[in-house]
Design an enzyme around this catalytic site. Structure first.
Site, PDB file in Angstrom:
ATOM      1  N   CYS A   1      -3.563 -62.997 -23.966  1.00  8.52           N
ATOM      2  CA  CYS A   1      -3.330 -62.368 -22.659  1.00  8.52           C
ATOM      3  C   CYS A   1      -3.418 -63.422 -21.546  1.00  8.52           C
ATOM      4  O   CYS A   1      -3.829 -64.560 -21.776  1.00  8.52           O
ATOM      5  CB  CYS A   1      -4.338 -61.254 -22.417  1.00  8.52           C
TER       6      CYS A   1
ATOM      7  N   CYS B   1      -6.856 -64.919 -21.053  1.00  9.35           N
ATOM      8  CA  CYS B   1      -7.197 -65.846 -22.144  1.00  9.35           C
ATOM      9  C   CYS B   1      -6.566 -67.208 -21.892  1.00  9.35           C
ATOM     10  O   CYS B   1      -7.203 -68.246 -22.064  1.00  9.35           O
ATOM     11  CB  CYS B   1      -6.730 -65.282 -23.486  1.00  9.35           C
TER      12      CYS B   1
END
Length: 77
Positions: A10, A13
């Site tokens: 994501c 991240c």
């Protein structure tokens, strides 16, 4: 020092991985970084909310992207 960035890919991240790499480079910290995207491996750390940062096997941040200042403090210890 071994650093692991836990996350499935994501945006948060990716931000955590980028910020961690920047702090390490800016402060000449001797460390290796591994990105862990496998959900089974992530769950072995008892992490249910990503991103997470693991330093030498210990989860130090989970569920958020810390500031560069906070990252530096965690990595210099």
């Amino acid at each position: 020092m071994h650093i692991q960035v836990l996350g499935t890919g994501c945006q948060k991240c990716k931000s955590l991985e980028k910020a961690t790499r920047e702090v390490i480079a800016q402060n000449n910290i001797d460390a290796t970084i591994t990105k862990v995207e496998d959900i089974v491996e992530i769950m072995k750390f008892n992490v249910m909310t990503t991103p997470a940062l693991v330093i030498d096997g210990k989860v130090v941040v989970k569920g958020r992207v810390p500031s560069n200042y906070e990252l530096k403090q965690l990595l210099i210890k």
